[in-house]
Design an enzyme around this catalytic site. Structure first.
Site, PDB file in Angstrom:
ATOM      1  N   GLY A  49       0.846  -1.181   0.000  1.00 46.46           N
ATOM      2  CA  GLY A  49       0.000   0.000   0.000  1.00 46.46           C
ATOM      3  C   GLY A  49       0.872   1.217   0.000  1.00 46.46           C
ATOM      4  O   GLY A  49       2.088   1.125   0.210  1.00 46.46           O
ATOM      5  N   GLN A  54       3.277   9.828   1.318  1.00 43.64           N
ATOM      6  CA  GLN A  54       4.536   9.117   1.057  1.00 43.64           C
ATOM      7  C   GLN A  54       5.137   9.508  -0.293  1.00 43.64           C
ATOM      8  O   GLN A  54       6.297   9.230  -0.550  1.00 43.64           O
ATOM      9  CB  GLN A  54       4.324   7.596   1.109  1.00 43.64           C
ATOM     10  CG  GLN A  54       4.057   7.085   2.524  1.00 43.64           C
ATOM     11  CD  GLN A  54       3.944   5.573   2.522  1.00 43.64           C
ATOM     12  OE1 GLN A  54       2.892   5.021   2.226  1.00 43.64           O
ATOM     13  NE2 GLN A  54       5.034   4.885   2.847  1.00 43.64           N
ATOM     14  N   CYS A 102       7.516  -0.790   6.123  1.00 38.93           N
ATOM     15  CA  CYS A 102       6.961   0.401   5.474  1.00 38.93           C
ATOM     16  C   CYS A 102       7.947   0.931   4.439  1.00 38.93           C
ATOM     17  O   CYS A 102       9.152   0.943   4.692  1.00 38.93           O
ATOM     18  CB  CYS A 102       6.707   1.462   6.543  1.00 38.93           C
ATOM     19  SG  CYS A 102       6.016   2.981   5.893  1.00 38.93           S
ATOM     20  N   LEU A 103       7.413   1.371   3.302  1.00 33.05           N
ATOM     21  CA  LEU A 103       8.291   1.906   2.254  1.00 33.05           C
ATOM     22  C   LEU A 103       9.025   3.159   2.739  1.00 33.05           C
ATOM     23  O   LEU A 103      10.083   3.490   2.219  1.00 33.05           O
ATOM     24  CB  LEU A 103       7.467   2.253   0.995  1.00 33.05           C
ATOM     25  CG  LEU A 103       6.781   1.072   0.306  1.00 33.05           C
ATOM     26  CD1 LEU A 103       5.961   1.567  -0.882  1.00 33.05           C
ATOM     27  CD2 LEU A 103       7.788   0.019  -0.143  1.00 33.05           C
ATOM     28  N   HIS A 144      -2.605   0.332   8.766  1.00 33.23           N
ATOM     29  CA  HIS A 144      -1.265   0.893   8.516  1.00 33.23           C
ATOM     30  C   HIS A 144      -1.356   2.078   7.556  1.00 33.23           C
ATOM     31  O   HIS A 144      -0.767   3.134   7.807  1.00 33.23           O
ATOM     32  CB  HIS A 144      -0.357  -0.211   7.939  1.00 33.23           C
ATOM     33  CG  HIS A 144       1.014   0.267   7.568  1.00 33.23           C
ATOM     34  ND1 HIS A 144       2.153  -0.140   8.224  1.00 33.23           N
ATOM     35  CD2 HIS A 144       1.452   1.121   6.597  1.00 33.23           C
ATOM     36  CE1 HIS A 144       3.213   0.445   7.679  1.00 33.23           C
ATOM     37  NE2 HIS A 144       2.804   1.210   6.687  1.00 33.23           N
ATOM     38  N   GLU A 145      -2.099   1.906   6.457  1.00 26.85           N
ATOM     39  CA  GLU A 145      -2.169   2.970   5.440  1.00 26.85           C
ATOM     40  C   GLU A 145      -2.928   4.193   5.956  1.00 26.85           C
ATOM     41  O   GLU A 145      -2.526   5.330   5.700  1.00 26.85           O
ATOM     42  CB  GLU A 145      -2.816   2.451   4.151  1.00 26.85           C
ATOM     43  CG  GLU A 145      -2.014   1.366   3.439  1.00 26.85           C
ATOM     44  CD  GLU A 145      -0.540   1.693   3.258  1.00 26.85           C
ATOM     45  OE1 GLU A 145      -0.190   2.864   3.043  1.00 26.85           O
ATOM     46  OE2 GLU A 145       0.280   0.768   3.371  1.00 26.85           O
ATOM     47  N   HIS A 148      -0.927   6.475   8.127  1.00 26.52           N
ATOM     48  CA  HIS A 148      -0.091   7.433   7.388  1.00 26.52           C
ATOM     49  C   HIS A 148      -0.840   8.756   7.196  1.00 26.52           C
ATOM     50  O   HIS A 148      -0.262   9.833   7.321  1.00 26.52           O
ATOM     51  CB  HIS A 148       0.241   6.887   5.992  1.00 26.52           C
ATOM     52  CG  HIS A 148       1.446   5.996   5.962  1.00 26.52           C
ATOM     53  ND1 HIS A 148       2.694   6.412   6.342  1.00 26.52           N
ATOM     54  CD2 HIS A 148       1.587   4.703   5.570  1.00 26.52           C
ATOM     55  CE1 HIS A 148       3.565   5.407   6.188  1.00 26.52           C
ATOM     56  NE2 HIS A 148       2.913   4.356   5.732  1.00 26.52           N
TER      57      HIS A 148
HETATM   58 ZN    ZN Z   1       3.811   2.541   5.380  1.00 26.15          ZN
END
Ligand code: ZN
Length: 191
Positions: A49, A54, A102-103, A144-145, A148
């Protein structure tokens, strides 16, 4: 479409609450282009995701997709889902422990507690209202998303810092146990 630079932990935009879109704005070319960029950037980075902040956009939009993901081989698949202005309601009190990455936090994973069942209200990219109950591992990915979009990262939710590890250490020491745990959650809550 373009692959965008991913904001890494420490970038102030990751700590800001994202901006709600006016429903009219969903149809604007810039919004649609931002969504396309998010999808392409997520695909390139093999993310499960990505949230708009991000890729340095302050919009309240996130995209989720799991399709035999090499970063998370044990995660159930999720079809490509675009959530605009998502609102989350936690259902019940049951939680599970999940190893997240996480990215925006390169090469780190840690154990996080997530709700087993949530309700999501949002718009899709065509402006249609979405209202869904999401369960199990997939509910963790949604949480999680959406975190953000509220300026939170998974590391904020790691209660036991000794669970933090690199991806290599995760594979070496934790992946087998996590796969078993995930199977139990999938049996209990479905995919
Ligand atoms: Zn993340």
């Amino acid at each position: 479409m373009a692959i965008k630079e991913i904001a890494l932990i420490g970038e102030p935009i990751l700590r800001k609450k994202s901006r709600l879109l006016d429903p009219e704005e969903i149809h604007h070319a810039e919004t649609q282009e931002c969504i396309n960029d998010m999808i392409e950037t997520m695909h390139r980075a093999h993310g499960a995701g990505i949230a708009a902040n991000q890729i340095f956009s302050p919009r309240r939009i996130c995209v989720i997709e799991v399709n035999n993901n090499p970063r998370y081989p044990y995660k159930p698949n999720i079809p490509l889902t675009v959530l605009i202005n998502p609102q989350i309601t936690l259902i019940g009190s049951e939680t599970f422990e999940n190893y997240e990455g996480c990215l925006s936090v390169p090469n780190l994973r840690g154990r996080v507690t997530r709700h087993c069942e949530i309700k999501i209200e949002a718009f899709d990219r065509a402006g249609h209202k979405i209202e869904n109950v999401i369960k199990g591992i997939t509910a963790g990915t949604y949480q999680h998303e959406i975190d953000h979009l509220d300026g939170k990262l998974f590391v904020d939710r790691v209660k036991d810092p000794t669970s933090l590890c690199t991806w290599e250490a995760f594979k070496k020491y934790n992946e087998e146990d996590v796969e078993k745990e995930v199977k139990t959650i999938v049996q209990r809550w479905g995919e």
